[in-house]
Scaffold this motif. Structure first.
Motif, mmCIF file in Angstrom:
data_model
loop_
_atom_site.group_PDB
_atom_site.id
_atom_site.type_symbol
_atom_site.label_atom_id
_atom_site.label_comp_id
_atom_site.label_asym_id
_atom_site.label_seq_id
_atom_site.Cartn_x
_atom_site.Cartn_y
_atom_site.Cartn_z
ATOM 1 N N LEU A 289 43.514 -18.522 -45.629
ATOM 2 C CA LEU A 289 42.816 -17.896 -46.718
ATOM 3 C C LEU A 289 41.921 -18.819 -46.976
ATOM 4 N N ILE A 290 40.630 -18.727 -46.783
ATOM 5 C CA ILE A 290 39.678 -19.549 -47.155
ATOM 6 C C ILE A 290 38.702 -19.051 -48.613
ATOM 7 N N ASN A 291 39.111 -19.770 -49.533
ATOM 8 C CA ASN A 291 38.523 -19.386 -50.877
ATOM 9 C C ASN A 291 37.167 -20.136 -50.744
ATOM 10 N N ASN A 292 36.226 -19.409 -50.361
ATOM 11 C CA ASN A 292 34.806 -20.008 -50.059
ATOM 12 C C ASN A 292 33.932 -19.579 -51.269
ATOM 13 N N ALA A 293 33.752 -18.423 -51.522
ATOM 14 C CA ALA A 293 32.741 -17.889 -52.360
ATOM 15 C C ALA A 293 32.619 -18.566 -53.640
ATOM 16 N N GLY A 294 31.405 -18.504 -54.352
ATOM 17 C CA GLY A 294 31.137 -19.230 -55.352
ATOM 18 C C GLY A 294 29.624 -18.749 -55.959
ATOM 19 N N VAL A 295 29.657 -19.055 -57.220
ATOM 20 C CA VAL A 295 28.531 -19.229 -57.840
ATOM 21 C C VAL A 295 28.107 -20.494 -58.749
ATOM 22 N N MET A 296 26.916 -20.893 -58.826
ATOM 23 C CA MET A 296 26.469 -22.272 -59.519
ATOM 24 C C MET A 296 25.129 -22.059 -60.375
ATOM 25 N N LYS B 6 34.841 -17.249 -33.265
ATOM 26 C CA LYS B 6 34.520 -17.927 -31.794
ATOM 27 C C LYS B 6 35.652 -18.464 -31.360
ATOM 28 N N ARG B 7 36.692 -18.881 -31.921
ATOM 29 C CA ARG B 7 37.879 -19.709 -31.283
ATOM 30 C C ARG B 7 38.869 -18.854 -31.408
ATOM 31 N N GLY B 8 38.682 -17.353 -31.489
ATOM 32 C CA GLY B 8 39.780 -16.327 -31.312
ATOM 33 C C GLY B 8 40.653 -15.626 -32.443
ATOM 34 N N ALA B 9 40.307 -16.179 -33.721
ATOM 35 C CA ALA B 9 41.019 -15.586 -34.852
ATOM 36 C C ALA B 9 40.398 -14.375 -34.960
ATOM 37 N N ALA B 10 41.148 -13.346 -35.536
ATOM 38 C CA ALA B 10 40.689 -12.248 -36.373
ATOM 39 C C ALA B 10 40.407 -12.331 -37.903
ATOM 40 N N VAL B 11 39.213 -12.481 -37.828
ATOM 41 C CA VAL B 11 38.463 -12.493 -39.299
ATOM 42 C C VAL B 11 38.143 -11.744 -40.127
ATOM 43 N N VAL B 12 38.494 -11.881 -41.382
ATOM 44 C CA VAL B 12 37.872 -10.798 -42.178
ATOM 45 C C VAL B 12 36.850 -11.363 -43.251
ATOM 46 N N LEU B 13 35.682 -10.839 -43.286
ATOM 47 C CA LEU B 13 34.654 -11.260 -44.315
ATOM 48 C C LEU B 13 35.013 -10.454 -45.592
ATOM 49 N N ALA B 14 35.328 -11.232 -46.598
ATOM 50 C CA ALA B 14 35.719 -10.679 -47.780
ATOM 51 C C ALA B 14 34.438 -10.690 -48.806
ATOM 52 N N VAL B 15 33.587 -9.746 -48.925
ATOM 53 C CA VAL B 15 32.364 -9.887 -49.587
ATOM 54 C C VAL B 15 32.174 -8.735 -50.790
ATOM 55 N N ARG B 16 31.374 -9.126 -51.675
ATOM 56 C CA ARG B 16 30.865 -8.198 -52.635
ATOM 57 C C ARG B 16 30.083 -7.201 -51.949
ATOM 58 N N ASN B 17 29.011 -7.519 -51.314
ATOM 59 C CA ASN B 17 28.083 -6.297 -50.824
ATOM 60 C C ASN B 17 28.537 -6.051 -49.242
ATOM 61 N N VAL B 18 29.146 -4.981 -49.152
ATOM 62 C CA VAL B 18 29.632 -4.687 -47.482
ATOM 63 C C VAL B 18 28.747 -4.320 -46.841
ATOM 64 N N GLY C 164 45.430 -14.747 -32.010
ATOM 65 C CA GLY C 164 46.848 -14.482 -32.636
ATOM 66 C C GLY C 164 46.753 -14.620 -34.302
ATOM 67 N N ARG C 165 45.638 -15.567 -35.005
ATOM 68 C CA ARG C 165 45.903 -15.681 -36.252
ATOM 69 C C ARG C 165 44.785 -14.873 -37.097
ATOM 70 N N VAL C 166 45.090 -14.814 -38.247
ATOM 71 C CA VAL C 166 44.356 -13.747 -39.162
ATOM 72 C C VAL C 166 43.756 -15.068 -40.326
ATOM 73 N N ALA C 167 42.333 -14.533 -40.489
ATOM 74 C CA ALA C 167 41.861 -15.480 -41.403
ATOM 75 C C ALA C 167 41.049 -14.745 -42.302
ATOM 76 N N VAL C 168 40.925 -14.883 -43.766
ATOM 77 C CA VAL C 168 40.215 -14.132 -44.719
ATOM 78 C C VAL C 168 39.390 -15.042 -45.087
ATOM 79 N N VAL C 169 38.073 -14.698 -45.203
ATOM 80 C CA VAL C 169 37.098 -15.872 -45.801
ATOM 81 C C VAL C 169 36.344 -15.142 -46.721
ATOM 82 N N THR C 170 36.356 -15.670 -48.158
ATOM 83 C CA THR C 170 35.484 -15.113 -49.040
ATOM 84 C C THR C 170 34.023 -15.558 -49.221
ATOM 85 N N GLY C 171 33.131 -14.716 -49.382
ATOM 86 C CA GLY C 171 31.734 -15.062 -49.518
ATOM 87 C C GLY C 171 31.235 -15.379 -47.981
#
Length: 303
Positions: free
Chosen positions: A93-100, A37-49, A15-22
Motif C-alpha cells: 500500500l503506497i500512500n502517495n497522493a497529496g496536496v500542498m 513493469k516488474r510484475g506486480a498487479a497494480v491498482v491506481l487509486a485515483v480521484r479522477n477515474v 504475484g504481488r498486489v500493489a495499491v498506489v494512491t494518486g
C-alpha cells in the motif's frame, strides 16, 4: 547494498498486489509504472477515474483503476470495500497522493484540506485495508512524507483544522509531520505481528503538479531555480520504490534522496526531525486520528 539504487534493483514483483494512491500523475505514476513493469498487479487509486484510465493505458503490465477521493471518508470507505472485494491480498500500500499549499479549504468531512487529504484520508484507508496485508510476510505500507515536515511544522492539537488562523506552509508541514508520526506508530503496532512493516519516504524536490498552489511570491524564484534544485518524477519516486521493494529495508525506516540536503539523488536511508520521533505525540495523534476518522486498526498498541 548498491550505492546507486535504481529501478533495476527492484526484485521481481510477480504475484504481488500493489495499491498506489494518486497514481495518475507525477510520483505516483512513476511508482506504479515501475511496480507494474516488474510484475506486480497494480491498482491506481485515483480521484479522477478517466485520468487514471489514461495513465493505466500508458503502462505495461496488470494495471487497473479504483476511484478514491481522499477528501471524503465516504469515498475512502467505498474504495476500501471495493478493493477488499476484489483482492484477498494486498502486498503493498503506497500512500502517495497529496496536496500542498492549498488555500484554506475543508474536506467533505470538515477537515483542513492538507491534513484531511495527506494524513487522515491515508490513515483511514490503511486501517480499512490492513487485514488484507497482515497475513502476508513481506507486505509493506509506505507513506510519502516531505522535507516540508521540518518547516514550521507542529501538530496543533489545539487547532488541528486551522480554524483560528491559517498558514498554507504550516498546514502542509503539519500534514507531512503527521505522515511520519503515523508511520512510526504504525510500525510499533505492527512489530509484534512480524509480517507487515511500515516505512516512509520523501522525494526531495521533484518537478510535479504538487507545487501548483505555491504562493505567487515564491513561484517566480522557484521557476528560475527549478533546473538546479529539482529532479524528475522518476527520480523522485525512487525513495518510495526502495522503501517498498528493497529486501534490506526494515520497518520504521525513512528513505530520501542521497544528494546534498536530500534535494535530489539516488535513494538512501535518511532521518526525520527530532519532533517526528516523539512517541507521546505519535500516540496522541493516533488516538485523535482514530476519533476523527472512526477507523480503528486491527493492531492495538502492545503494552
Amino acid at each position: 547494498m548498491t550505492a546507486q539504487w535504481t529501478t533495476a534493483d527492484i526484485p521481481d514483483q510477480s504475484g504481488r498486489v500493489a495499491v498506489v494512491t494518486g497514481a495518475n500523475t507525477g510520483l505516483g505514476y512513476e511508482t506504479a509504472r515501475a511496480l507494474a513493469k516488474r510484475g506486480a498487479a497494480v491498482v491506481l487509486a485515483v480521484r479522477n477515474v478517466a485520468k487514471g484510465e489514461q495513465a493505466a493505458a500508458r503502462m505495461t503490465g496488470d494495471v487497473t483503476v479504483q476511484a478514491l477521493d481522499l477528501t471524503s471518508l465516504d469515498s475512502v470507505r467505498t474504495a476500501a470495500a471495493a478493493l477488499r472485494s476484489r483482492f484477498d491480498r494486498i502486498d503493498l500500500l503506497i500512500n502517495n497522493a497529496g496536496v500542498m499549499y492549498t488555500p484554506r479549504q475543508a474536506t467533505a468531512d470538515g477537515f483542513e484540506m492538507q491534513f484531511g487529504t495527506n494524513h487522515l484520508g491515508h490513515f483511514a484507508l490503511t486501517g480499512l485495508l490492513l487485514d488484507r496485508m497482515l497475513p502476508l510476510p513481506g507486505s509493506r505500507v509506505v507513506t510519502v512524507s516531505s522535507t516540508g515536515h521540518r518547516i514550521r511544522a507542529a501538530i496543533h492539537f489545539d487547532d488541528l483544522q486551522w480554524q483560528r488562523s491559517y498558514s498554507r506552509v504550516g498546514a502542509y508541514g503539519q500534514s507531512k509531520l503527521a505522515n511520519l508520526m503515523f508511520t512510526y506508530e504504525l510500525q510499533r503496532r505492527l512489530a509484534s505481528h512480524g509480517t507487515t512493516v511500515a516505512l516512509a519516504a520523501h522525494p526531495g524536490v521533484s518537478s510535479t503538479e504538487l507545487a501548483r498552489n505555491t504562493p505567487a511570491a515564491l513561484r517566480l524564484p522557484i521557476t528560475w531555480l527549478a533546473p538546479l534544485l529539482t529532479q524528475t518524477p522518476a527520480m523522485g519516486a525512487l525513495p518510495t520504490l526502495r522503501a517498498a521493494t528493497d529486501p534490506a529495508a526494515l520497518g520504521g525506516q525513512y528513505y530520501g534522496p542521497g544528494g546534498r540536503n536530500e534535494v535530489k539523488g539516488h535513494p538512501r536511508l535518511v532521518t526525520s526531525s527530532p519532533q517526528s520521533y516523539d512517541v507521546t505525540l505519535q500516540q496522541r495523534l493516533w488516538t485523535v486520528s482514530e476519533s476523527l476518522t472512526g477507523v480503528t486498526f486491527p493492531v492495538p498498541l502492545s503494552v
